[in-house]
Design an enzyme around this catalytic site. Structure first.
Site, PDB file in Angstrom:
ATOM      1  N   HIS A  25      96.021  12.498  83.365  1.00 51.17           N
ATOM      2  CA  HIS A  25      95.036  12.696  84.422  1.00 51.17           C
ATOM      3  C   HIS A  25      95.606  12.054  85.676  1.00 51.17           C
ATOM      4  O   HIS A  25      95.958  10.880  85.667  1.00 51.17           O
ATOM      5  CB  HIS A  25      93.687  12.069  84.051  1.00 51.17           C
ATOM      6  CG  HIS A  25      92.682  12.239  85.152  1.00 51.17           C
ATOM      7  ND1 HIS A  25      91.848  13.342  85.234  1.00 51.17           N
ATOM      8  CD2 HIS A  25      92.419  11.483  86.242  1.00 51.17           C
ATOM      9  CE1 HIS A  25      91.120  13.244  86.331  1.00 51.17           C
ATOM     10  NE2 HIS A  25      91.437  12.130  86.966  1.00 51.17           N
ATOM     11  N   CYS A  26      95.677  12.818  86.755  1.00 51.79           N
ATOM     12  CA  CYS A  26      96.266  12.284  87.993  1.00 51.79           C
ATOM     13  C   CYS A  26      95.163  12.002  89.009  1.00 51.79           C
ATOM     14  O   CYS A  26      94.454  12.925  89.428  1.00 51.79           O
ATOM     15  CB  CYS A  26      97.268  13.296  88.552  1.00 51.79           C
ATOM     16  SG  CYS A  26      98.015  12.720  90.093  1.00 51.79           S
ATOM     17  N   VAL A  27      95.024  10.733  89.398  1.00 53.06           N
ATOM     18  CA  VAL A  27      93.973  10.379  90.364  1.00 53.06           C
ATOM     19  C   VAL A  27      94.290  10.917  91.761  1.00 53.06           C
ATOM     20  O   VAL A  27      93.386  11.168  92.551  1.00 53.06           O
ATOM     21  CB  VAL A  27      93.748   8.849  90.444  1.00 53.06           C
ATOM     22  CG1 VAL A  27      93.108   8.316  89.182  1.00 53.06           C
ATOM     23  CG2 VAL A  27      95.014   8.095  90.785  1.00 53.06           C
TER      24      VAL A  27
END
Ligand SMILES: [Zn+2]
Ligand SMILES: [Zn+2]
Length: 346
Positions: free
Chosen positions: A180-182
């Site tokens: 998951h990439c913020v």
């Protein structure tokens, strides 16, 4: 004294930026370092596990739910770098008659980067639903070590296809889950990893080109004005020839914003370049960050210094999905897709 204050401010800002980047991309940078050595690996393994656990009292933190904070921060930082580039570097370089193609290259990269950034943010990463669950179950083979057959997701209650994972931030299961990439506020999975790769590539290239143009400008300036042949009087009243340290101090005081921006993009270029190499390595060997991390953590679990008692029966994970560089890259850029899904749903 002026220089000292400015320098300390500069150093503090760069360090804060570094800490922020390390915290935000904890699953990348810390783990990247973890490859370095066995001891570092164990310590970082513990830190990573600690960081991945829920926050005390189950209090939601910035990383535990989807939010646009880092997208805004990303755009603000990018905007600041390009404003400074346009406002000072571009004008000075034009006066020095630099090639216009050379000066416009960062803008071209910015346009491509923003296009793929948007695509990465809005593209469905491969969310598993009741409707497509069956299709995904047949895409990859189960290795029975990392991905056993007939396992259900405890949150979605859907059968877990091989290479999928439930994202606790987005609260859905993703096909060929990477991470998951913020920074894009989205999961990176089978259907948007190609956009993520190009986004990362253009972001690294744009930081590097801004750094190269700015460095060339400063070097050009030093050479043109014969600055290195100048002399100055030091604190003790001695006449001294300009040395590198004094030259940097001089440039910092004359062009503080350019040198500040240059320091930032140079650090960023190295960090992004390192991460890009890691992502390319994963793509070439057909691994996801999740699989790489779990394979790595399995190693730590067998170490008595990290996990006690150590796992008696070592489970050896073998990458069964790699079928040569061409096929691996084809899987990234031409993923198995929705046309089958649509047909099935019709
Ligand atoms: Zn799930
Ligand atoms: Zn997610």
């Amino acid at each position: 004294m002026d220089f000292l204050v400015l320098f300390l401010f500069y150093l503090a800002s760069v360090l804060m930026g570094l800490v922020l980047i390390c915290v935000c991309s904890k699953t990348h940078s810390l783990k990247g370092l973890a490859r370095g050595g066995a001891q570092v690996r164990m310590i970082l393994g513990c830190i990573i596990q600690f960081l991945q656990e829920e926050t005390p009292m189950n209090k939601p933190c910035l990383f535990s739910f989807r939010n646009h904070t880092f997208i805004v921060l990303h755009l603000v930082l990018q905007g600041m770098v390009y404003t400074e580039y346009t406002w000072e570097v571009f004008g000075y370089c034009q006066e020095l008659e630099f090639s216009l193609y050379y000066l416009l290259l960062p803008y071209l990269l910015l346009v491509v980067n923003l296009f793929f950034f948007t695509l990465t943010c809005v593209t469905n990463p491969g969310i598993i639903t009741k409707a497509n669950e069956l299709l995904f179950l047949h895409v990859y083979e189960f290795d029975e070590v990392m991905f056993p057959k007939n396992v259900r997701c405890s949150t979605c209650d859907l059968r877990k296809p091989a290479r999928s994972k439930h994202c606790s931030v987005c609260n859905w299961c993703v096909h060929r889950f990477d991470h998951h990439c913020v920074w894009v506020n989205n999961c990176i999975g089978a259907w948007n990893i190609r956009y993520f790769l190009i986004y990362l590539l253009t972001l690294t290239a744009s930081a590097a080109t801004v750094a190269i143009v700015s460095t060339t400008f400063l070097v050009h300036l030093v050479v043109m004005s014969d600055l290195y042949q100048e002399t100055y009087i030091d604190d003790l009243g001695h006449l001294r020839v300009m040395d590198t340290v004094f030259l940097i101090q001089y440039l910092f005081l004359t062009f503080p914003r350019i040198v500040f921006m240059l320091g930032f993009v140079v650090v960023l270029s190295f960090l992004l370049g390192g991460y890009l190499l890691f992502v390319l390595y994963l793509a070439a060997t057909n691994q996801t960050t999740n699989e790489w991390y779990r394979g790595d953590w399995a190693w730590c679990q067998r170490c008595p210094l990290v996990a006690w008692p150590p796992s008696a029966e070592p489970q050896v994970h073998r990458n069964i999905h790699s079928h040569g560089l061409r096929s691996n890259l084809q899987e990234i850029f031409l993923p198995a897709f929705p046309c089958h899904e649509r047909k099935k749903q019709e």
